[in-house]
Design a protein around this motif. Structure first.
Motif, mmCIF file in Angstrom:
data_model
loop_
_atom_site.group_PDB
_atom_site.id
_atom_site.type_symbol
_atom_site.label_atom_id
_atom_site.label_comp_id
_atom_site.label_asym_id
_atom_site.label_seq_id
_atom_site.Cartn_x
_atom_site.Cartn_y
_atom_site.Cartn_z
ATOM 1 N N ARG A 263 59.065 -25.878 -15.236
ATOM 2 C CA ARG A 263 59.485 -25.216 -14.007
ATOM 3 C C ARG A 263 58.292 -24.589 -13.297
ATOM 4 N N VAL A 264 57.407 -23.954 -14.083
ATOM 5 C CA VAL A 264 56.198 -23.374 -13.492
ATOM 6 C C VAL A 264 55.311 -24.470 -12.914
ATOM 7 N N VAL A 265 55.178 -25.577 -13.657
ATOM 8 C CA VAL A 265 54.358 -26.685 -13.169
ATOM 9 C C VAL A 265 54.952 -27.255 -11.887
ATOM 10 N N GLY A 266 56.281 -27.352 -11.815
ATOM 11 C CA GLY A 266 56.914 -27.859 -10.603
ATOM 12 C C GLY A 266 56.658 -26.978 -9.394
ATOM 13 N N CYS A 267 56.645 -25.645 -9.613
ATOM 14 C CA CYS A 267 56.340 -24.756 -8.491
ATOM 15 C C CYS A 267 54.881 -24.859 -8.070
ATOM 16 N N LEU A 268 53.987 -24.970 -9.058
ATOM 17 C CA LEU A 268 52.568 -25.091 -8.736
ATOM 18 C C LEU A 268 52.210 -26.438 -8.140
ATOM 19 N N SER A 269 53.070 -27.433 -8.357
ATOM 20 C CA SER A 269 52.771 -28.756 -7.808
ATOM 21 C C SER A 269 52.763 -28.744 -6.281
ATOM 22 N N ARG A 270 53.573 -27.853 -5.662
ATOM 23 C CA ARG A 270 53.538 -27.745 -4.203
ATOM 24 C C ARG A 270 52.177 -27.254 -3.726
ATOM 25 N N ALA A 271 51.651 -26.220 -4.425
ATOM 26 C CA ALA A 271 50.320 -25.734 -4.062
ATOM 27 C C ALA A 271 49.259 -26.795 -4.326
ATOM 28 N N ALA A 272 49.432 -27.552 -5.408
ATOM 29 C CA ALA A 272 48.482 -28.624 -5.696
ATOM 30 C C ALA A 272 48.537 -29.707 -4.624
ATOM 31 N N ALA A 273 49.737 -29.988 -4.114
ATOM 32 C CA ALA A 273 49.849 -30.991 -3.049
ATOM 33 C C ALA A 273 49.131 -30.528 -1.779
ATOM 34 N N ILE A 274 49.237 -29.226 -1.467
ATOM 35 C CA ILE A 274 48.523 -28.708 -0.296
ATOM 36 C C ILE A 274 47.010 -28.786 -0.519
ATOM 37 N N ALA A 275 46.569 -28.472 -1.760
ATOM 38 C CA ALA A 275 45.142 -28.555 -2.051
ATOM 39 C C ALA A 275 44.638 -30.001 -1.937
ATOM 40 N N ARG A 276 45.435 -30.959 -2.387
ATOM 41 C CA ARG A 276 45.033 -32.365 -2.261
ATOM 42 C C ARG A 276 44.987 -32.789 -0.795
ATOM 43 N N TRP A 277 45.905 -32.267 0.004
ATOM 44 C CA TRP A 277 45.888 -32.593 1.431
ATOM 45 C C TRP A 277 44.631 -32.046 2.104
ATOM 46 N N ILE A 278 44.266 -30.811 1.754
ATOM 47 C CA ILE A 278 43.040 -30.230 2.311
ATOM 48 C C ILE A 278 41.812 -30.999 1.824
ATOM 49 N N ASP A 279 41.825 -31.392 0.551
ATOM 50 C CA ASP A 279 40.698 -32.169 0.032
ATOM 51 C C ASP A 279 40.600 -33.525 0.731
ATOM 52 N N GLY A 280 41.749 -34.129 1.038
ATOM 53 C CA GLY A 280 41.727 -35.387 1.770
ATOM 54 C C GLY A 280 41.159 -35.240 3.165
ATOM 55 N N ILE A 281 41.443 -34.115 3.799
ATOM 56 C CA ILE A 281 40.853 -33.857 5.123
ATOM 57 C C ILE A 281 39.351 -33.637 5.008
ATOM 58 N N GLN A 282 38.962 -32.885 3.980
ATOM 59 C CA GLN A 282 37.546 -32.586 3.796
ATOM 60 C C GLN A 282 36.727 -33.838 3.491
ATOM 61 N N THR A 283 37.312 -34.750 2.721
ATOM 62 C CA THR A 283 36.596 -35.981 2.347
ATOM 63 C C THR A 283 36.841 -37.119 3.328
ATOM 64 N N TRP A 284 37.492 -36.860 4.444
ATOM 65 C CA TRP A 284 37.724 -37.858 5.489
ATOM 66 C C TRP A 284 38.468 -39.079 4.927
ATOM 67 N N THR A 285 39.493 -38.814 4.074
ATOM 68 C CA THR A 285 40.287 -39.931 3.553
ATOM 69 C C THR A 285 41.038 -40.631 4.676
ATOM 70 N N HIS A 286 41.565 -39.855 5.605
ATOM 71 C CA HIS A 286 42.255 -40.396 6.774
ATOM 72 C C HIS A 286 41.564 -39.838 8.009
#
Length: 994
Positions: free
Chosen positions: A794-817
């Protein structure tokens, strides 16, 4: 060319409930427009009624039979303003053509919730429909001169001609009725028979509103023909409207809601046997009444002649296998020589079940009458009784002998229980004086001895102690609080004992009457302190000192008797602190299906004797036990007042194992599963009917025991109070101004659970301890590897939302899209130039996103989730460990394996906690000069940064930092950044731990 069959779609609009008032006077004048396959039909307008009853049938021609499944039937409900203005929207329903059923006797009555037209629409209520289709077979080959006619034309010519004649006949009566209305008022009150005929046949009123002629004449004529043909059919099928998919009890009047509207009416045959009059009774004989209906046979209690029985018997009418009931008087006489009982008949009376009258509350009870008995030796014998057909809503049902419950009134009847009123009892031990430490045996060395004292307090089975104090005098001081749970009616005494640890003896004790204690509801008033004399024992009332205490009953707290996350009541104990209810919770326990056998009957076949327990607040309800059925139907409805919407209703299903056993030989009831309903997930004034799985956890794994069908409705009486409840604290004020510790709260919760369990187990009929413990989750604090894994995920599921936001920011930073990154650059420039738009933009974005997700919200689920409970991958050894008690009953080797596994899990948790602590210690070391060079570098950087921020505008800095952070990967390094390297080199405290 061969003629093809034609298909007609019939939409029967029965009624609507709980519509939104739209006419400014608290009501609405509703009508329905139905669109299908390019055709439109319209119902009549029901004026000033929020629960309109149409009972109209509308027919549509299906042009393409193969494409019917892809079509959509749309119904729009409007409020007729009658002034030429635009009608107000009341809701809509869209039904896919793939759900249409073929016409027959089993066309279900379905209640559809009215949908909104837009996000801002204010819509509520539901509408009941019957949708079916029928295929008309082609007629025989027509004559050559009529070959070009359509198959339906010959059948429609006559009705059209009849309709024209009827319309001409109705013109004159309509004018006459209009004149009568102007002189006398409404003609419907003077002709109730005509009004009932109009309601039954859903015919067109004699004075329709002007807007009722908007639909083209041919469909109206065709509709009227179908309505006229369905008059007799509607009368014969009036009972079928009650239930199919979402079964409901139809009310006689649409203006009032009858009781038991969440469950199905269950017909019962009631027989009240009052008394008998025997002409020549035998003094040595006792008399009883025997009732026989087919294979069902039951007797009343045996009494002397001319004595009243006054017993009621309720037979499930669906289970009867006879069309008559026979009531006879039996004379029983004991034969001493043979040690047997001899029975003789004193007469019989028979009733035909087809002629038994029906009674529906609130009609008055049927008065019993005298009936003459027939048969041999029945001359002058009469019996007083009454026979009627009713439902489970009858007043006599609760105390009646019930055929589906085995007739065991005390063990299987439905009951309502109330939890005892719980108080916190606060005892403040201040000090003791004049202790006679040497009252038992003289102390040879009084100066060497240093007594170690503590005070022990006991209330019933609860026992708490103060801390130990080593004194140099005989007047020790504690000033400690001990908190107990007291239940009304209170225990008579609170016993205080002063004990000496050094010699293990009691110095003295005192008794405090609980009934004389002060009660307080806030922290402003301080309870009075009192002195009590200590005595050695009850036999020897020698004075051994006195104790100074402050004791009171706390009414400003709420005593938790269930787990905090599933609490059903948060009100304070003191009644005057409770606010009025904000709504009403109605629960209909309809039935269960596919129950598994949990025991054997007669040693040959499995069986189940199921009943349901529901708890909300202090009120517990228990349905009657249905014996020997795997698909029991209870159809019992209960209500609760709701004081807080963020509370939980708990419903459990059990198998009755006590009804044929004595208390000494009583077995434990078997749990079949439970579900919880959080009221905050329910829409107000909406009916929920559904079937939910019953899961139970066994040592062999999770097992589905069946399904339960329930109906619920949360009615809100005050929207302002409902919204205000979300701003109020969860618990009463005393929990925040004078809080209890978490460990202390947990101990008191288990004390309250034990008190409630013991009190309900002493009720009649008893609510077993295993039932109360299962409903209150008394074992939630027990260690379980499965539950620990579930909470971790349950804790991992809640943190997965924050991890998804971090991956989105990392994708922007690395010019994935790249397009997304370019848009973020533009947004960054806009924010840097206009920083005052940051908060409005964030709030508007949140408003739009969350509002759009409302359409895709999931339907609330109340059943236990096996996946969330981590039941699909749990091992047998972990389950065996969960069901193992204290102390463990397993072998030493098995306990050692489990201990090693627990050590491995705890080791990983220990490492994780250590890493988290190290990050905080690094940050603390930066400010404490633990590493002088690192802190010196940080101080110099802060000085330079202050000068830079003084010279460079903040907007320019934010723009430059954002562009640097989002720079292209071509300008990046593979190594970590300078701030991260600097932070990781700061010293933690982990090197100083052994």
């Amino acid at each position: 060319m061969a003629a093809k069959c034609t298909r007609k779609l019939t939409v029967e609009i029965c009624n609507a409930k709980n519509l939104m008032p739209k006419d400014g006077q608290g009501t609405a004048s509703a009508y329905v427009i139905v669109d299908f396959d390019g055709q439109r039909r319209r119902t009549n307008t029901i004026f000033r009624d929020l629960n309109p009853q149409w009972d109209e049938k509308l027919e549509f021609l299906v042009h393409d039979i193969d494409a019917m499944a892809a079509e959509t039937l749309e119904l729009n409900v409007y409020n007729d303003k009658k002034t030429g203005k635009r009608s107000t929207f009341l809701g809509k329903v869209r039904i896919s053509g793939s759900t249409f059923v073929k016409s027959g006797d089993d066309v279900p009555l379905v209640y559809y919730p009215l949908e909104k037209r837009s996000v801002f629409s204010q819509i509520k209520g539901e509408i009941s429909l019957k949708v079916s289709y029928v295929d008309d077979e082609p007629p025989p080959p027509p004559a050559p001169e009529k070959s070009d006619a359509t198959p339906a034309a010959p059948t429609e010519e006559k009705p059209m001609e009849e309709e024209k004649k009827e319309d001409k006949k109705e013109d004159k009566p309509a004018k006459e009725e209009k004149k009568e209305e102007e002189k006398k008022g409404s003609s419907e009150e003077e002709k109730p028979a005509e009004k009932n005929a109009e309601v039954a046949s859903a015919a067109k009123p004699p004075t329709p509103p002007p807007s009722s002629t908007e639909v083209d004449p041919p469909p109206i004529a065709q509709q009227k023909l179908v309505q006229e043909k369905s008059v007799s059919a509607d009368h014969s099928k009036s009972m079928e409207i009650e239930s199919k998919l979402f079964r409901k009890i139809s009310s006689v009047s649409s203006e009032r809601r009858i009781a038991f509207d969440l469950v199905d009416p269950m017909p019962f045959l009631y027989i009240r046997v009052v008394k008998a009059k025997i002409s020549n009774p035998d003094v040595d004989s006792s008399f009883c009444a025997k009732l026989v209906i087919g294979t069902h046979s039951v007797k009343t209690k045996s009494v002397s002649a001319n004595t009243e029985w006054d017993q009621v018997f309720a037979f499930d009418k669906e289970g009867l296998n006879s069309t008559s009931v026979e009531v006879s008087i039996r004379a029983e006489k004991k034969v001493a020589e043979k040690d047997t009982t001899e029975e003789t008949s004193a007469g019989t009376v028979c009733f035909d079940l087809q002629e038994v009258p029906k009674r529906v509350p609130p009609d008055s009870p049927l008065a019993p009458q005298w009936y003459s008995l027939e048969g041999e030796c029945s001359q002058g014998n009469d019996i007083m009784l009454s026979v009627w057909v009713g439902t489970q809503a009858d007043e006599a049902f609760q105390e009646a002998w019930q055929s589906d419950s085995g007739g065991l009134i005390h063990e299987t009847r439905a009951s309502v229980y109330l939890s005892p009123k719980l108080w916190y009892l606060r005892l403040t031990v201040i000090q003791t004086q004049d202790l006679q430490l040497g009252s038992g045996t003289p102390d040879p060395e009084p100066k060497v001895r240093s007594p170690e004292l503590y005070v022990k307090a006991q209330l019933g089975a609860q026992l708490f102690k103060t801390s130990r104090t080593t004194i140099g005098s005989i007047n020790p001081t504690w000033n400690e609080d001990l908190v107990f749970v007291a239940a009304e009616p209170f225990e008579p005494f609170l016993i205080l004992t002063v004990e000496d640890v050094t010699n293990g003896q009691s110095i003295g004790h005192a008794k405090v009457q609980v009934a004389t204690m002060d009660k307080r509801t806030d922290d402003k008033s301080e309870p009075r302190s009192r002195w009590f004399n200590l005595i050695a024992d009850e036999a020897n009332k020698a004075y051994t000192g006195r104790i100074h205490v402050r004791v009171c009953l706390e009414g400003g707290y709420h005593v938790l008797d269930e787990a905090a996350h599933v609490t059903s009541d948060v009100r304070a104990t003191a009644s005057h602190l409770a606010k009025p209810p904000i709504g009403l919770l109605e629960v209909g326990i309809r039935g269960a299906t596919n129950l598994l056998p949990v025991k054997t009957k007669d040693g040959t076949r499995g069986t189940a004797d199921a009943y349901v327990v529901a708890k909300y607040g202090p009120k517990w309800v228990r349905t009657r036990t249905i014996l020997d059925r795997f698909n029991p139907r209870w159809n019992e409805q209960y209500t609760w007042d709701v004081y807080d919407p963020c509370t939980v209703l708990t419903i459990g299903v059990f198998d009755n194992a006590r009804y044929k056993h004595d208390e000494a030989d009583a077995k434990k009831d078997v749990r079949l599963g439970k579900l919880r309903v959080r009221l905050s997930t329910l829409d107000t004034n909406r009916l929920y009917v559904g079937t939910y799985s019953l899961m139970v956890l066994l040592p062999t794994g999770a097992k589905k025991m069946g399904e339960i069908e329930i109906a619920m409705r949360f009615s809100c009486s005050s929207w302002i109070s409902l919204i205000q409840a979300y701003a109020n604290p969860m618990l009463p004020r005393m929990h925040y101004v004078k809080p209890l510790g978490s460990a202390q709260q947990d101990i008191l919760r288990h004390c309250a659970m034990r008190i409630v369990t013991a009190r309900l187990a002493r009720s009649e009929p008893a609510l077993g301890q295993e039932v109360v413990q299962f409903m209150l989750d008394t074992d939630m604090h027990m260690w379980s590897m499965r539950r620990s894994k579930a909470n971790w995920f349950r804790v991992v599921g809640c943190l997965s939302r924050a991890a998804a936001i971090a991956r989105w920011i990392d994708g922007i930073q690395t010019w994935t899209h790249p397009p997304t990154t370019v848009l973020v650059h533009i947004l960054l420039v806009a924010v840097a130039l206009c920083p005052h738009l940051i908060l409005p933009t964030i709030c508007m974005y949140a408003f739009l996103i969350i509002s759009l997700r409302f359409r895709y919200r999931q339907r609330p689920s109340f059943a236990m989730d096996p996946r969330l409970s981590y039941l699909d991958v749990v091992g047998p050894d972990e389950l065996d460990e969960e069901f193992d008690g204290f102390p463990s009953a397993r072998s030493v080797e098995q306990v050692r394996v489990r201990y090693d596994r627990l050590r491995a899990v705890a080791g990983r948790a220990q490492t994780l906690l250590g890493d988290i602590g190290a990050q905080g210690e690094r940050l603390e070391a930066l400010f404490n000069w633990r590493d002088p060079r690192a802190t010196g570098i940080f101080v110099v950087v802060c000085l330079l940064a202050s000068l830079m921020f003084y010279a460079v505008p903040f907007k320019a800095f934010m723009l430059a930092f954002g562009l640097y952070y989002l720079r292209h990967p071509r300008f990046r390094h593979d190594m970590p950044s300078l701030p991260i390297n600097f932070f990781r080199r700061l010293p933690p405290q982990s090197d100083r731990i052994l």
